[in-house]
Design an enzyme around this catalytic site. Structure first.
Site, PDB file in Angstrom:
ATOM      1  N   GLU A  10       0.799  -1.243   0.000  1.00 51.47           N
ATOM      2  CA  GLU A  10       0.000   0.000   0.000  1.00 51.47           C
ATOM      3  C   GLU A  10       0.826   1.285   0.000  1.00 51.47           C
ATOM      4  O   GLU A  10       0.617   2.180   0.819  1.00 51.47           O
ATOM      5  CB  GLU A  10      -0.965  -0.020   1.197  1.00 51.47           C
ATOM      6  CG  GLU A  10      -1.888  -1.233   1.154  1.00 51.47           C
ATOM      7  CD  GLU A  10      -2.798  -1.374   2.367  1.00 51.47           C
ATOM      8  OE1 GLU A  10      -2.829  -0.462   3.208  1.00 51.47           O
ATOM      9  OE2 GLU A  10      -3.482  -2.401   2.471  1.00 51.47           O
ATOM     10  N   GLU A  21      -6.269 -10.607  -1.496  1.00 52.09           N
ATOM     11  CA  GLU A  21      -7.089 -10.373  -0.288  1.00 52.09           C
ATOM     12  C   GLU A  21      -8.557 -10.295  -0.677  1.00 52.09           C
ATOM     13  O   GLU A  21      -9.249  -9.325  -0.378  1.00 52.09           O
ATOM     14  CB  GLU A  21      -6.643  -9.086   0.424  1.00 52.09           C
ATOM     15  CG  GLU A  21      -5.173  -9.076   0.805  1.00 52.09           C
ATOM     16  CD  GLU A  21      -4.740  -7.861   1.622  1.00 52.09           C
ATOM     17  OE1 GLU A  21      -5.604  -7.132   2.141  1.00 52.09           O
ATOM     18  OE2 GLU A  21      -3.518  -7.642   1.744  1.00 52.09           O
TER      19      GLU A  21
HETATM   20  O1  9MR Z   1      -7.368  -8.199   8.465  1.00 56.66           O
HETATM   21  C1  9MR Z   1      -6.438  -7.367   9.130  1.00 56.66           C
HETATM   22  C2  9MR Z   1      -7.056  -6.858  10.416  1.00 56.66           C
HETATM   23  O2  9MR Z   1      -7.221  -7.919  11.333  1.00 56.66           O
HETATM   24  C3  9MR Z   1      -6.187  -5.761  11.014  1.00 56.66           C
HETATM   25  O3  9MR Z   1      -6.847  -5.204  12.127  1.00 56.66           O
HETATM   26  C4  9MR Z   1      -5.932  -4.697   9.962  1.00 56.66           C
HETATM   27  C5  9MR Z   1      -5.067  -3.562  10.503  1.00 56.66           C
HETATM   28  O4  9MR Z   1      -4.892  -2.581   9.536  1.00 56.66           O
HETATM   29  O5  9MR Z   1      -5.293  -5.287   8.851  1.00 56.66           O
HETATM   30  C6  9MR Z   1      -6.104  -6.198   8.207  1.00 56.66           C
HETATM   31  O6  9MR Z   1      -5.486  -6.713   7.047  1.00 56.66           O
HETATM   32  C7  9MR Z   1      -5.161  -5.752   6.056  1.00 56.66           C
HETATM   33  C8  9MR Z   1      -3.951  -6.265   5.314  1.00 56.66           C
HETATM   34  O7  9MR Z   1      -2.918  -6.561   6.203  1.00 56.66           O
HETATM   35  C9  9MR Z   1      -3.472  -5.280   4.254  1.00 56.66           C
HETATM   36  N1  9MR Z   1      -4.547  -4.919   3.355  1.00 56.66           N
HETATM   37  C10 9MR Z   1      -5.794  -4.487   3.973  1.00 56.66           C
HETATM   38  C11 9MR Z   1      -6.253  -5.559   4.985  1.00 56.66           C
HETATM   39  C12 9MR Z   1      -7.595  -5.182   5.563  1.00 56.66           C
HETATM   40  O8  9MR Z   1      -7.468  -3.984   6.295  1.00 56.66           O
END
Ligand code: 9MR
Length: 380
Positions: free
Chosen positions: A163, A268
């Protein structure tokens, strides 16, 4: 009477034992007419993956683990390998969950993804406070060297940078950009390659269906390629909706990425079925959504998903996978962001405490209509 009670008790115990054994053997699919799993079905097309949370990794959710082992041939750690957990303080590494995660993947012969080395979110606080650039770069080199080398030859692919772009395609202003300069992505990819020359190296981002953002990412890929920096794939995250992005927009992602000779990975995938507060108030994403918490209009399916929406979700997944199948030569992996609905991050984002239904397995670990559609797309 006494005998009846004893018989009843013995029968119940036997039934419980039989049921537990069946559940552990994949009978979570008792409502499905095939014994073949998703990953069996798609094995000649692309990897089918799932992000797994710490409960699964640490063996505290055996039902989900059972689904993961049966249905998926690739895994991504939802949170456990992020910087703040792996190196919370300078040179203090914690590999308890990471080691378990990798062990699960190796045991089950899976394509193991490392997520994510460099991300401005879920970064350790000390990195945000580091003042000198030299010190910051030392920490980055130490982190990448230590983590990537530890899992060399076991983790098959790394989400190297996550990102890093704005919606308009410009480079996001982050602590990494500020401390390491505009070429930081390239330098980080080089560092990872040094630590594990055989790993697949991925750049991962969301909203790549937006042409300006994708253009920024593609320019970066070309730059890396032109100076010989290894980049294997672009990960398009795919946090999508029932009605957006369009299939045409998704196809454009596939075509534009593969044109550069790198693999396309959908990293994802999940599909929210809940109302989008942006619709109410325009496109301003910086506003606070806590005012919608507890608002029933924003959480309409708390007591179950209506058949009509379940069907819509199944059709949406089917349409998307038809497109993936059409472009199987360009796509190497499709990973769902979670295993079952109850544990999806989308129950808490962008509004906390909702009941969402974005995945293939329901709150009771049962495969949904969407699962059936994807199974039936591939002939026997
Ligand atoms: O699914 C993840 C969630 O449990 C966390 O709280 C969050 C924190 O930002 O991150 C989520 O996963 C993310 C991933 O690592 C990167 N792309 C976006 C995903 C959804 O936010």
């Amino acid at each position: 009477m006494k005998i009846n009670i004893t018989k009843f008790t013995v029968t119940s115990i036997i039934l419980i034992i039989v049921c537990s054994i069946s559940c552990a053997n994949g009978l979570y699919k008792s409502n499905i007419d095939t014994k073949e799993s998703l990953s069996d079905k798609y094995k000649d097309l692309f990897y089918i993956g799932a992000a797994i949370n710490e409960d699964i990794i640490m063996g505290r959710d055996s039902k989900s683990e059972n689904i993961v082992r049966s249905e998926f041939n690739s895994i991504t750690p939802e949170n456990s390998l992020k910087w703040m957990y792996v190196q919370p303080a300078p040179n203090h590494f914690n590999f308890v969950a990471g080691d378990k995660y990798v062990e699960l993947g190796v045991k089950n012969n899976m394509y193991i993804v490392g997520h994510a080395l460099v991300w401005h979110n879920q970064l350790a606080d000390f990195m945000k406070r580091t003042e000198s650039s030299d010190e910051f770069i030392n920490h980055v080199e130490n982190h990448i060297g230590t983590v990537v080398s530890r899992y060399k030859g076991k983790i098959d692919a790394w989400d190297v940078v996550n990102e890093a772009f704005n919606e308009d395609g410009s480079l996001r202003s982050s602590v990494f950009k500020n401390q390491m300069g505009d070429n930081y992505i390239e330098n980080i990819f080089k560092l990872v390659e040094i630590s594990d020359p055989d790993a697949d190296l991925i750049y991962n981002d969301y909203n790549l269906y937006k042409p300006a953002k994708l253009a920024g990412v593609l320019e970066m890929v070309k730059r890396l390629q032109s100076n010989g920096t290894k980049i294997s794939a672009i990960g398009a995250q795919a946090h999508w909706r029932l009605d957006s992005p369009s299939l045409k927009e998704i196809e454009q992602i596939i075509l534009n990425i593969s044109e550069l000779g790198v693999e396309v990975m959908f990293t994802e995938l999940d599909i929210t079925v809940l109302p989008n507060p942006w619709k109410l108030v325009g496109a301003e994403v910086t506003q606070n959504f806590s005012k919608f918490e507890g608002d029933p209009k924003m959480n309409p399916y708390e007591n179950g998903l209506p058949q009509s929406i379940e069907k819509q979700l199944a059709k949406r997944y089917e349409d998307i996978f038809k497109l993936f199948i059409k472009h199987q030569d360009k796509i190497s992996r499709v990973t769902f962001w979670g295993v079952m609905d109850k544990h999806s991050w989308l129950n808490d984002w962008p509004i906390k405490g909702r009941t969402n239904y974005p995945l293939l397995f329901d709150r009771y670990y049962k495969p949904k209509q969407a699962y059936n559609k994807l199974i039936n797309l591939i002939g026997n």
